[in-house]
Scaffold this active site. Structure first.
Site, PDB file in Angstrom:
ATOM      1  N   ARG A  50       0.835  -1.211   0.000  1.00  0.00           N
ATOM      2  CA  ARG A  50       0.000   0.000   0.000  1.00  0.00           C
ATOM      3  C   ARG A  50       0.863   1.251   0.000  1.00  0.00           C
ATOM      4  O   ARG A  50       0.540   2.241  -0.667  1.00  0.00           O
ATOM      5  CB  ARG A  50      -0.964  -0.016   1.199  1.00  0.00           C
ATOM      6  CG  ARG A  50      -1.977   1.119   1.134  1.00  0.00           C
ATOM      7  CD  ARG A  50      -3.064   1.004   2.194  1.00  0.00           C
ATOM      8  NE  ARG A  50      -2.527   1.136   3.541  1.00  0.00           N
ATOM      9  CZ  ARG A  50      -3.237   0.935   4.645  1.00  0.00           C
ATOM     10  NH1 ARG A  50      -4.508   0.575   4.564  1.00  0.00           N
ATOM     11  NH2 ARG A  50      -2.681   1.070   5.834  1.00  0.00           N
ATOM     12  N   LYS A 149      -2.440   7.070   1.435  1.00  0.00           N
ATOM     13  CA  LYS A 149      -2.175   7.361   2.849  1.00  0.00           C
ATOM     14  C   LYS A 149      -1.076   8.422   2.870  1.00  0.00           C
ATOM     15  O   LYS A 149       0.112   8.115   3.022  1.00  0.00           O
ATOM     16  CB  LYS A 149      -1.779   6.068   3.574  1.00  0.00           C
ATOM     17  CG  LYS A 149      -2.292   6.023   5.009  1.00  0.00           C
ATOM     18  CD  LYS A 149      -2.206   4.658   5.595  1.00  0.00           C
ATOM     19  CE  LYS A 149      -2.055   4.718   7.096  1.00  0.00           C
ATOM     20  NZ  LYS A 149      -3.048   5.484   7.824  1.00  0.00           N
ATOM     21  N   GLU A 182     -15.823   6.783   5.996  1.00  0.00           N
ATOM     22  CA  GLU A 182     -15.086   6.069   7.053  1.00  0.00           C
ATOM     23  C   GLU A 182     -14.912   6.998   8.242  1.00  0.00           C
ATOM     24  O   GLU A 182     -15.361   8.138   8.216  1.00  0.00           O
ATOM     25  CB  GLU A 182     -13.725   5.603   6.529  1.00  0.00           C
ATOM     26  CG  GLU A 182     -12.847   6.743   6.029  1.00  0.00           C
ATOM     27  CD  GLU A 182     -11.531   6.266   5.430  1.00  0.00           C
ATOM     28  OE1 GLU A 182     -11.101   5.138   5.723  1.00  0.00           O
ATOM     29  OE2 GLU A 182     -10.938   7.049   4.671  1.00  0.00           O
TER      30      GLU A 182
HETATM   31  N1  PXG Z   1      -9.001   4.924   7.291  1.00  0.00           N
HETATM   32  C1  PXG Z   1      -8.067   5.876   7.491  1.00  0.00           C
HETATM   33  C2  PXG Z   1      -8.311   7.252   7.031  1.00  0.00           C
HETATM   34  C3  PXG Z   1      -6.863   5.530   8.129  1.00  0.00           C
HETATM   35  O1  PXG Z   1      -5.928   6.455   8.324  1.00  0.00           O
HETATM   36  C4  PXG Z   1      -7.688   3.262   8.364  1.00  0.00           C
HETATM   37  C5  PXG Z   1      -8.842   3.657   7.707  1.00  0.00           C
HETATM   38  C6  PXG Z   1      -7.543   1.831   8.775  1.00  0.00           C
HETATM   39  O2  PXG Z   1      -6.588   1.181   7.933  1.00  0.00           O
HETATM   40  P1  PXG Z   1      -5.667   0.005   8.469  1.00  0.00           P
HETATM   41  O3  PXG Z   1      -4.863  -0.365   7.290  1.00  0.00           O
HETATM   42  O4  PXG Z   1      -4.851   0.575   9.587  1.00  0.00           O
HETATM   43  O5  PXG Z   1      -6.555  -1.070   8.916  1.00  0.00           O
HETATM   44  C7  PXG Z   1      -6.672   4.201   8.582  1.00  0.00           C
HETATM   45  C8  PXG Z   1      -5.411   3.827   9.273  1.00  0.00           C
HETATM   46  C9  PXG Z   1      -3.519   6.469  14.499  1.00  0.00           C
HETATM   47  C10 PXG Z   1      -3.447   5.489  13.391  1.00  0.00           C
HETATM   48  O6  PXG Z   1      -2.476   6.692  15.140  1.00  0.00           O
HETATM   49  C11 PXG Z   1      -4.314   5.574  12.310  1.00  0.00           C
HETATM   50  C12 PXG Z   1      -4.218   4.648  11.284  1.00  0.00           C
HETATM   51  C13 PXG Z   1      -3.301   3.645  11.333  1.00  0.00           C
HETATM   52  C14 PXG Z   1      -2.448   3.579  12.413  1.00  0.00           C
HETATM   53  C15 PXG Z   1      -2.512   4.503  13.454  1.00  0.00           C
HETATM   54  O7  PXG Z   1      -4.604   7.020  14.738  1.00  0.00           O
HETATM   55  N2  PXG Z   1      -5.080   4.784  10.252  1.00  0.00           N
END
Ligand code: PXG
Length: 288
Positions: A50, A149, A182
């Protein structure tokens, strides 16, 4: 703590980047948040894939191969003893001039921080989260596509500020068409009977790694899983709602916009999937 910075493991105090790095000046760069469980980096290949897709989308050439990035992550975890932790992998555009032009930045910087994570309090996993829909909409797919991301999370931060000001810890963001996208750092699912529904990436959703794992686990457990456009009506009338993400894992949502969801407690399907996730995660990943 030792930080990986452009090929070297350096002490935290000397892990510094230039004030001319476009990651700082413009939020120009990409990142991943990754967990390690039980001495393994969870879904490392998927996170690195990703990262490379995000980089490709912003025309950023990562100065390492996928394999080299994986090895660098494992090496950083090993150096810090990060057996159950949180890894932040960042690629910035690098040092450039005071001007937007990314082609004037000669060399992207790769940063890896292997640390721990501040989780939601345990009680919230038992009792469930209260969240709100907010006015800040998720990026249009022809703006910074939510699949990227990127280091520019200001839109999500604005949504998070709205949620916190409304007394909640998380926000639901809608897309420009009014469909559910989301949460600010998590994907969202609704449960209707034995059916699990989550918005498709075309709704303006990051294709979460946790989301995909949970969808697989749910199918294997005999649930029907689909990706569909959802409205707030679908959230309010769901049997259960839960969020998934690297940081949050699987967490039930029991209140949205001050309306009680389902029974007002995390539901059976949510708890079952959280259990399956906690059994799966420590067994799967690249050994440190
Ligand atoms: N949507 C968004 C906008 C994200 O930033 C997810 C969904 C979930 O994706 P994953 O691949 O993690 O299942 C994310 C991921 C934090 C933090 O510190 C946020 C994320 C990942 C790790 C830490 O808030 N966001």
């Amino acid at each position: 703590m030792k930080i990986y910075l452009d090929g070297k493991l350096v002490p935290e105090k000397s892990a510094k980047i230039s004030v001319f790095d476009h990651g700082l000046l413009y939020g120009d760069g990409v990142f991943e948040g990754i967990r390690s469980y039980n001495g393994r980096v969870f879904m490392l290949k998927e996170h690195v894939d990703r990262l490379f897709r995000s980089a490709q989308a912003i025309a950023l050439k990562i100065p390492l191969t996928r394999e080299q990035v994986c090895r660098a992550v494992v090496r950083t975890c090993r150096a810090n003893g990060t057996l159950n932790g949180y890894i932040r992998l960042v690629v910035t555009r690098g040092v450039g001039t005071l001007g937007l032009n990314p082609y004037l930045c000669s060399k992207p910087s790769v940063i890896i921080i292997a640390a721990t994570i501040q989780l939601y309090p345990k009680k919230l996993y038992q009792d469930g989260l209260s969240i709100v829909t907010v006015g800040t909409i998720r990026n249009h797919t022809e703006s910074v596509n939510p699949a990227i991301k990127s280091l520019n999370y200001l839109n999500n931060i604005l949504a998070k500020i709205e949620a916190i000001n409304a007394g909640c810890m998380e926000a639901v963001m809608l897309n420009p068409q009014g469909f559910v996208a989301e949460a600010t750092g998590d994907n969202i699912f609704v449960v209707r009977g034995d059916r699990l529904v989550t918005p498709p990436p075309s709704a303006g959703t990051l294709e979460g790694i946790t989301r995909n794992v949970v969808m697989d686990l749910a199918r294997k457990a005999g649930l029907r899983v689909s990706e569909e456009m959802l409205t707030r009506y679908d959230l309010y009338t769901a049997d259960e709602v839960f969020l998934t993400g690297t940081a949050a894992e699987v967490i039930g949502v029991v209140n949205i916009d001050r309306r009680t969801i389902g029974t007002g407690r995390p539901g059976d399907v949510t708890r079952r999937l959280a259990g399956l996730f906690h059994a799966f995660a420590p067994q799967n990943g690249m050994p440190i």
